[in-house]
Motif scaffolding. Structure first.
Motif, short mmCIF file in Angstrom:
data_model
loop_
_atom_site.label_atom_id
_atom_site.label_comp_id
_atom_site.label_asym_id
_atom_site.label_seq_id
_atom_site.Cartn_x
_atom_site.Cartn_y
_atom_site.Cartn_z
N ALA A 58 6.08 0.90 -8.68
CA ALA A 58 5.77 0.58 -7.28
C ALA A 58 6.20 -0.85 -6.96
CB ALA A 58 4.27 0.75 -7.02
N ARG A 59 5.96 -1.77 -7.91
CA ARG A 59 6.31 -3.17 -7.69
C ARG A 59 7.83 -3.32 -7.50
NH1 ARG A 59 4.97 -7.49 -12.35
NH2 ARG A 59 6.66 -6.33 -13.37
N ALA A 70 0.84 -1.20 0.00
CA ALA A 70 0.00 0.00 0.00
C ALA A 70 0.88 1.25 0.00
CB ALA A 70 -0.92 -0.01 1.21
N GLU A 71 1.96 1.19 0.79
CA GLU A 71 2.90 2.32 0.84
C GLU A 71 3.49 2.61 -0.54
OE1 GLU A 71 4.81 1.76 5.23
OE2 GLU A 71 6.21 1.76 3.52
N ALA A 72 3.91 1.53 -1.19
CA ALA A 72 4.55 1.69 -2.51
C ALA A 72 3.55 2.28 -3.50
CB ALA A 72 5.09 0.36 -3.00
N LEU A 73 2.30 1.82 -3.43
CA LEU A 73 1.27 2.35 -4.32
C LEU A 73 0.99 3.81 -4.02
CD1 LEU A 73 -1.37 -0.49 -4.77
CD2 LEU A 73 -0.11 0.70 -6.56
N GLU A 74 1.02 4.13 -2.72
CA GLU A 74 0.82 5.50 -2.28
C GLU A 74 1.93 6.40 -2.85
OE1 GLU A 74 -1.96 7.36 -1.15
OE2 GLU A 74 -2.17 5.37 -0.24
N LEU A 129 -1.13 5.89 -6.50
CA LEU A 129 -2.21 5.00 -6.95
C LEU A 129 -2.81 4.21 -5.80
CD1 LEU A 129 -0.80 3.57 -10.31
CD2 LEU A 129 -2.40 5.44 -9.98
N GLY A 130 -2.75 4.78 -4.60
CA GLY A 130 -3.23 4.07 -3.43
C GLY A 130 -4.65 3.55 -3.56
N HIS A 131 -5.45 4.20 -4.39
CA HIS A 131 -6.87 3.85 -4.48
C HIS A 131 -7.14 2.76 -5.52
CE1 HIS A 131 -5.78 6.79 -7.43
NE2 HIS A 131 -6.92 6.64 -8.08
N LEU A 132 -6.13 2.28 -6.25
CA LEU A 132 -6.39 1.36 -7.37
C LEU A 132 -5.94 -0.07 -7.11
CD1 LEU A 132 -5.57 3.59 -10.47
CD2 LEU A 132 -7.79 3.06 -9.48
N GLY A 133 -5.63 -0.37 -5.85
CA GLY A 133 -5.08 -1.69 -5.51
C GLY A 133 -5.92 -2.88 -5.94
#
Lengths: 268, 353
Positions: free
Chosen positions: B147-148, B117-121, B125-129
């Motif tokens: 992010a990956r 979630a941190e990496a997506l944030e 893109l935190g909202h698209l997980g």
């Protein structure tokens, strides 16, 4: 949808003729199965389900159904287990003679099955004293291998090779990368190869005919035997049941994976 | 001096008779962004793939954190790579894609979810997980790939032409975005590109490659005004080449050539290069006017030159056929090392592979 494609009258006529040639004979068989009479004749004499009852109660048929299912399931599984590594080697490996390897695994498609059957009979049953079920299983597996290699190969060819590299780069060993990334990519190919293989094995006559014994006989061979001796509509009823089962499988496959996806792969 | 994050020592990669990378020595400084820049086929992607472990050098050694990693498989190198095609796993959700490297490292589920979630944030893109990669735009997929790679806290973040599949505007946005991520995470980044603007804007250190060799490297501010040879100069957009009176070759950028009237007083420094020229062509381009001229350089050779005439220049743009004077300020002349073998076939940079 077909309206745009079949606007040309000749094309439309050919398409209709194609469907008629494919479907009408099946129609005859299905209609005959519902007869109340006692001969395989069209039009049916009256309507009844008697022959379905007879077919289900006829133990040679039922035993043969079990045998056929058993053989088809095992041969399909074996063909996939052997075929997937071959597919990987052909598409991803850096081995010399990839074309030759692929050709070798596709060759059962072009060798007449009677010849394969005879060879298996001589070499495995006579030569190695294998029992007839093992020989049949090996024969059917060989027969299904081309489908397994070809169809899963079509699936794999669509997958970006960088996916496996990405998995490795993220810490997956080659084996884990295979199970977590490559295999899921292959799933549609595996389902379609499995269905195709299962149906091919279930319907096979030449190999099963040559390698049959009294103890183990597949359904098509048993039905062939039966037709040679008697001329009653029980065979039509059995055929109709098989047809119905196939339709159910096809509908389920269509609903879960989609036919375009399953058989689209073959033409590539 | 600290150990570099990675180091190539005499690394060569041959494919059959083709030498993709030729005895390259390279140090990747820790915590900085290094770009490998060059035209297609120069060996930059092969160099990156050897760093990542997807290719093994024919000879030479690769050190990561000072330790020999020449034959270490990719899964044991602890690196993060972003592919040109992004290579997102289509059967996994965005969050599971980002968490993949953590799963492989057996990070327990709660921590794994938190870090993914941190990496997506981090990439916004935190909202698209919960989405699948296919449901995202190209720019979003690119961020997920980033992010990956970042989620595993890699020792090196490797980016293979990460922006080449994005449209022009997004590409420029992502340059700043990658710089921001680099400075927030402090990661060591190696980025492969064929785009000199991208390299100039993003790099702490840029490495120019040609035909499998490193031709020049250094900070953009040092490399740009002083290209080592004609190849580098052409690749960096120097369009004018002339031979000076002392026989040395010099390059000058169109925006540094001043077009003045033939009788204008020479107010510049004595050592400015002044050439008489005839205007061939004038192309209006909005912010500037591109003037093509025929001139004779100080060595007496006929040359065709291009000058950028700014709208705000005091003199109006000349018209074709006009006799003019060209002034190249001495400070703007880049002196080139002679004899780069066989005048580089430096074509316009294009897509890699």
């Amino acid at each position: 949808m077909s309206g745009t494609r079949l606007r040309h009258p000749v094309a439309a006529a050919l398409a209709v003729a194609g469907y008629v040639i494919m479907i009408v004979p099946i129609g005859f068989v299905v209609a005959t199965a519902f007869t109340a009479g006692s001969t395989l004749r069209f039009p049916p004499e009256g309507l009844s389900l008697t022959w379905f009852g007879e077919a289900v109660a006829y133990s040679p048929f039922m035993e043969a159904v079990v045998s056929s299912l058993e053989l088809a399931a095992l041969a399909t599984a074996l063909a996939l287990v052997l075929g997937v590594p071959v597919t990987l080697a052909v598409h991803r490996g850096r081995i010399p003679g990839r074309g030759l390897l692929e050709g070798l695994f596709l060759s059962p498609l072009v060798v007449p099955e009677l010849v394969v059957g005879l060879a298996l009979y001589q070499q495995l049953m006579i030569g190695l004293h294998l029992d007839n079920f093992t020989t049949l299983l090996l024969g059917h597996t060989a027969l299904l291998l081309p489908y397994a290699v070809r169809v899963t190969g079509a699936s794999l060819a669509l997958a970006d090779p960088a996916l496996e590299e990405a998995a490795r780069g993220l810490g997956a060993s080659p084996v884990r990368a295979f199970f977590t990334v490559t295999l899921p990519m292959l799933r549609p190919g595996l389902v379609s190869a499995g269905l195709l293989g299962f149906v091919t094995s279930f319907n096979n006559v030449p190999l099963s005919l040559l390698l049959q014994t009294r103890d183990f006989r597949t359904l098509p061979v048993t039905m062939l035997d039966y037709v040679q001796q008697s001329y009653d509509p029980m065979v039509a009823a059995a055929s109709t049941l098989v047809l119905a089962a196939t339709v159910v499988v096809a509908v389920v496959a269509e609903r879960t994976v989609g036919f375009a996806k399953i058989f689209g792969g073959i033409n590539r | 001096m600290t150990t570099p994050a990675a180091e190539l020592v005499g690394v060569t990669q041959r494919f059959g008779s083709f030498t993709a990378v030729d005895a390259v020595d390279l140090r990747i400084p820790r915590g900085r962004l290094t770009t490998l820049l060059g035209p297609s086929g120069c060996g930059k992607t092969t160099t990156l793939r050897m760093l990542a472990g997807y290719a093994t050098p024919t000879s030479g050694r690769i050190l990561i954190d000072g330790q020999d990693a020449t034959r270490t498989p990719p899964e044991k190198r602890d690196l993060g790579m972003v592919f040109q095609s992004y290579a997102l796993f289509p059967h996994l959700t965005v969050a599971d894609n980002v968490a993949y490297g953590l799963t492989m490292r057996k990070v327990p589920a709660p921590e794994r979810r938190r870090r993914a979630a941190e990496a997506l944030e981090l990439v916004g893109l935190g909202h698209l997980g919960d989405r699948r990669p296919k449901q995202l735009s190209g720019g979003q997929q690119q961020r997920v790939a980033l992010a990956r790679a970042v989620a595993v806290r890699p020792r090196l973040l490797l980016l293979d032409e990460p922006l080449s599949n994005l449209d022009a505007r997004l590409r420029v946005q992502m340059r700043a975005e990658i710089r921001r991520i680099q400075s927030e995470t402090g990661l060591t980044v190696v980025l492969v590109t064929h785009d000199q603007d991208e390299a100039l804007e993003m790099s702490d250190e840029m490495v120019l490659m040609r035909a499998g060799k490193v031709v020049q490297s250094g900070a953009p501010r040092d490399v740009f005004p002083a290209p080592a040879d004609r190849f580098v100069a052409e690749f960096l957009g120097y369009e004018n080449f002339l031979t000076l009176a002392d026989g040395r070759e010099a390059a000058v950028r169109p925006e540094h050539l001043r077009v003045v009237t033939a009788d204008a007083p020479l107010d510049g420094r004595v050592d400015d290069v002044v050439l008489d020229a005839v205007v061939r062509d004038v192309a209006y381009r909005g912010v500037d006017v591109l003037v093509t001229l025929d001139a004779t350089d100080p060595a007496g050779t006929a040359v065709r030159l291009v000058a950028d005439h700014r709208a705000e220049d005091e003199t109006p743009a000349p018209s074709p056929g006009a006799r003019v004077r060209l002034v190249a300020p001495r400070a703007r002349l880049a002196l080139l090392t002679p004899a780069a073998p066989a005048a580089a076939p430096a074509t316009a940079p294009e897509g890699n592979r």
